[in-house]
Scaffold this motif. Structure first.
Motif, PDB file in Angstrom:
ATOM      1  N   ILE A 130      75.316  50.027  10.103  1.00 50.21           N
ATOM      2  CA  ILE A 130      74.881  48.632   9.951  1.00 50.21           C
ATOM      3  C   ILE A 130      74.837  47.990  11.337  1.00 50.21           C
ATOM      4  O   ILE A 130      75.498  48.465  12.269  1.00 50.21           O
ATOM      5  N   ASN A 131      74.055  46.918  11.463  1.00 50.71           N
ATOM      6  CA  ASN A 131      74.002  46.208  12.744  1.00 50.71           C
ATOM      7  C   ASN A 131      74.357  44.728  12.618  1.00 50.71           C
ATOM      8  O   ASN A 131      74.400  44.030  13.620  1.00 50.71           O
ATOM      9  N   TRP A 132      74.620  44.272  11.370  1.00 49.08           N
ATOM     10  CA  TRP A 132      75.029  42.873  11.196  1.00 49.08           C
ATOM     11  C   TRP A 132      75.652  42.721   9.820  1.00 49.08           C
ATOM     12  O   TRP A 132      75.153  43.275   8.841  1.00 49.08           O
ATOM     13  N   VAL A 133      76.748  41.969   9.756  1.00 50.62           N
ATOM     14  CA  VAL A 133      77.360  41.627   8.474  1.00 50.62           C
ATOM     15  C   VAL A 133      77.972  40.246   8.605  1.00 50.62           C
ATOM     16  O   VAL A 133      78.667  39.960   9.578  1.00 50.62           O
ATOM     17  N   GLY A 134      77.670  39.395   7.634  1.00 53.66           N
ATOM     18  CA  GLY A 134      78.237  38.055   7.718  1.00 53.66           C
ATOM     19  C   GLY A 134      77.821  37.177   6.563  1.00 53.66           C
ATOM     20  O   GLY A 134      77.192  37.629   5.601  1.00 53.66           O
TER      21      GLY A 134
END
Length: 159
Positions: free
Chosen positions: A50-54
């Motif tokens: 993954i490259n982004w989590v939020g």
């Protein structure tokens, strides 16, 4: 003191462990920002590729950037726009195997190829969404959706 355990075994076992870790992190904390921050950090550590989590949180008529892990992101997303805005509008998870095939996709990071967005609903009200991006096409599947929805459910209970 919170102890990070290694994720080994099946994906189901990993998700089971990460849900237990989430409970341990948030069960005695009432601060929403602290809980969302730890939840995004936990998922960032757990999920590979993954490259982004939020989180994006409801503020008036928009989703506004909340705690996250990754590159700087879009700050404000109107309801009904992009994957996040559509998941918020429909109040249902949207799993996108190829973001370039999603009409109106909002590209905060050009490297993103696939995405999953889970709405956060408390007492029938949308409070935000969990957004996870990957630099790989077809990164997320029904198993991810099932367990990430359970993760969000646990989190929302404590917000």
């Amino acid at each position: 003191m919170f102890k990070v355990e290694k994720y080994t075994g099946s994906r189901e076992d990993g998700y089971s462990l990460v849900k237990k870790q989430l409970i341990a992190l948030i069960e005695d904390e009432k601060n929403q920002i602290a809980n969302l921050s730890n939840a995004s950090a936990l998922l960032n550590q757990f999920l590979d590729r993954i490259n982004w989590v939020g989180f994006y949180l409801m503020e008036e008529e928009d989703l506004v950037l909340g705690p996250f892990q990754g590159l700087p992101a879009c700050v404000r997303i109107p309801i009904g726009k992009g994957v996040c805005g559509n998941a918020a509008l429909k109040k249902e998870t949207i799993l996108v195997p190829d973001v370039h095939q999603f009409p109106g996709h909002i590209a905060c990071d050009a490297a993103t190829q696939s995405e999953i967005v889970i709405p956060m609903i408390k007492n029938g009200q949308l409070i935000g969404v969990l957004d996870i991006d990957s630099p790989e096409k077809d990164r997320f599947d029904q198993l991810d959706q099932k367990y990430l929805e359970e993760f969000v459910s646990i989190l929302v209970e404590h917000l």
